[in-house]
Scaffold this motif. Structure first.
Motif, short mmCIF file in Angstrom:
data_model
loop_
_atom_site.label_atom_id
_atom_site.label_comp_id
_atom_site.label_asym_id
_atom_site.label_seq_id
_atom_site.Cartn_x
_atom_site.Cartn_y
_atom_site.Cartn_z
N ALA A 21 0.81 -1.22 0.00
CA ALA A 21 0.00 0.00 0.00
C ALA A 21 0.85 1.27 0.00
O ALA A 21 0.31 2.37 0.11
N GLN A 22 2.14 1.13 -0.12
CA GLN A 22 3.03 2.28 -0.04
C GLN A 22 2.74 3.38 -1.07
O GLN A 22 2.74 4.55 -0.71
N PHE A 35 6.74 10.64 -6.23
CA PHE A 35 5.73 9.62 -6.49
C PHE A 35 6.18 8.68 -7.61
O PHE A 35 5.97 7.46 -7.54
N ALA A 36 6.81 9.22 -8.65
CA ALA A 36 7.32 8.37 -9.73
C ALA A 36 8.39 7.42 -9.22
O ALA A 36 8.43 6.24 -9.61
N TRP A 37 9.25 7.91 -8.33
CA TRP A 37 10.28 7.05 -7.75
C TRP A 37 9.66 5.92 -6.92
O TRP A 37 10.07 4.77 -7.02
N VAL A 38 8.64 6.25 -6.12
CA VAL A 38 7.97 5.23 -5.30
C VAL A 38 7.25 4.22 -6.18
O VAL A 38 7.31 3.01 -5.93
N ILE A 39 6.57 4.67 -7.21
CA ILE A 39 5.87 3.75 -8.13
C ILE A 39 6.86 2.85 -8.84
O ILE A 39 6.63 1.64 -8.97
N ARG A 40 7.96 3.41 -9.29
CA ARG A 40 8.96 2.59 -10.00
C ARG A 40 9.51 1.50 -9.08
O ARG A 40 9.66 0.35 -9.48
N VAL A 45 6.61 -5.95 -7.11
CA VAL A 45 5.31 -6.63 -7.15
C VAL A 45 5.55 -8.13 -7.10
O VAL A 45 6.13 -8.72 -8.00
N ASP A 46 5.09 -8.74 -6.02
CA ASP A 46 5.34 -10.16 -5.85
C ASP A 46 4.06 -10.95 -5.60
O ASP A 46 4.09 -12.16 -5.48
N SER A 47 2.92 -10.26 -5.53
CA SER A 47 1.67 -10.97 -5.31
C SER A 47 0.54 -10.25 -6.02
O SER A 47 0.69 -9.13 -6.50
N THR A 48 -0.60 -10.89 -6.07
CA THR A 48 -1.77 -10.31 -6.73
C THR A 48 -2.28 -9.10 -5.97
O THR A 48 -2.70 -8.11 -6.58
N SER A 49 -2.23 -9.14 -4.65
CA SER A 49 -2.71 -7.99 -3.87
C SER A 49 -1.85 -6.75 -4.11
O SER A 49 -2.37 -5.64 -4.13
N SER A 50 -0.57 -6.93 -4.30
CA SER A 50 0.29 -5.79 -4.60
C SER A 50 -0.09 -5.17 -5.93
O SER A 50 -0.15 -3.94 -6.07
N GLY A 51 -0.33 -6.00 -6.92
CA GLY A 51 -0.75 -5.50 -8.22
C GLY A 51 -2.10 -4.80 -8.16
O GLY A 51 -2.31 -3.77 -8.80
N LEU A 52 -3.02 -5.34 -7.36
CA LEU A 52 -4.34 -4.71 -7.23
C LEU A 52 -4.25 -3.36 -6.53
O LEU A 52 -4.98 -2.43 -6.89
N LEU A 53 -3.36 -3.23 -5.55
CA LEU A 53 -3.19 -1.94 -4.91
C LEU A 53 -2.56 -0.91 -5.85
O LEU A 53 -2.89 0.27 -5.80
N LEU A 54 -1.68 -1.35 -6.73
CA LEU A 54 -1.14 -0.43 -7.74
C LEU A 54 -2.22 0.02 -8.71
O LEU A 54 -2.27 1.18 -9.12
N VAL A 55 -3.12 -0.89 -9.08
CA VAL A 55 -4.25 -0.53 -9.94
C VAL A 55 -5.17 0.45 -9.22
O VAL A 55 -5.66 1.42 -9.81
N ALA A 56 -5.41 0.23 -7.93
CA ALA A 56 -6.26 1.15 -7.15
C ALA A 56 -5.63 2.54 -7.08
O ALA A 56 -6.33 3.55 -7.16
N THR A 57 -4.31 2.60 -6.95
CA THR A 57 -3.62 3.89 -6.95
C THR A 57 -3.77 4.58 -8.29
O THR A 57 -4.01 5.79 -8.36
N ALA A 58 -3.63 3.83 -9.38
CA ALA A 58 -3.81 4.42 -10.71
C ALA A 58 -5.23 4.93 -10.90
O ALA A 58 -5.44 6.01 -11.48
N LEU A 59 -6.22 4.20 -10.41
CA LEU A 59 -7.60 4.65 -10.52
C LEU A 59 -7.85 5.90 -9.67
O LEU A 59 -8.59 6.79 -10.07
N ALA A 60 -7.22 5.96 -8.51
CA ALA A 60 -7.37 7.15 -7.66
C ALA A 60 -6.77 8.38 -8.34
O ALA A 60 -7.27 9.49 -8.17
N LEU A 61 -5.72 8.19 -9.11
CA LEU A 61 -5.14 9.31 -9.85
C LEU A 61 -5.94 9.67 -11.09
O LEU A 61 -6.04 10.83 -11.47
#
Length: 99
Positions: free
Chosen positions: A7-8, A58-63, A69-85
Motif C-alpha cells: 500500500a506504499q 511519487f514516480a520514484w515510489v511507483i517505480r 510486485v510479488d503478489s496479486t494484492s500488490s498488483g491490485l493496490l497499484l491498480v487502485a492507486t492508478a484509478l485514484a489518480l
C-alpha cells in the motif's frame, strides 16, 4: 509489513497531497498581507514547485513498487492507486463534452 509495503504508493500519494495543501496554506498566509496581485503568483509558484517535487517522489515510489510486485494484492493496490489518480481527470473531462 508486507501489506504496508504493497500500500506504499497510495499512502505516499495521500501524504504528498496533504503536504502540498499545507505548504499552500502557509504560503497564502505569509503572502496575504501583500495584496491579491502578489499573493496569487506566489501561491501558483508554490503549487507548481510542489507538484513537480511530488510527482518526482511519487514516480520514484511507483517505480520501486512495480519492481517489487510479488503478489496479486500488490498488483491490485497499484491498480487502485492508478484509478485514484485517474478519477479526477475523468471527472474533469466529463464537465467539458465535445459539441
Amino acid at each position: 509489513m508486507r501489506r504496508l509495503r504493497a500500500a506504499q504508493p497510495i499512502l505516499v500519494l495521500i501524504v504528498l497531497a496533504a503536504l502540498l495543501v499545507g505548504l499552500t496554506v502557509i504560503a497564502r498566509e505569509i503572502s496575504a498581507r501583500a495584496g491579491f496581485l502578489v499573493e496569487r503568483p506566489i501561491v501558483l509558484f508554490v503549487w507548481l514547485g510542489g507538484l513537480v517535487i511530488a510527482s518526482a517522489v511519487f514516480a520514484w515510489v511507483i517505480r520501486r513498487s512495480i519492481r517489487r510486485v510479488d503478489s496479486t494484492s500488490s498488483g491490485l493496490l497499484l491498480v487502485a492507486t492508478a484509478l485514484a489518480l485517474a478519477s479526477p481527470l475523468a471527472l474533469m473531462l466529463l464537465q467539458h463534452p465535445a459539441p
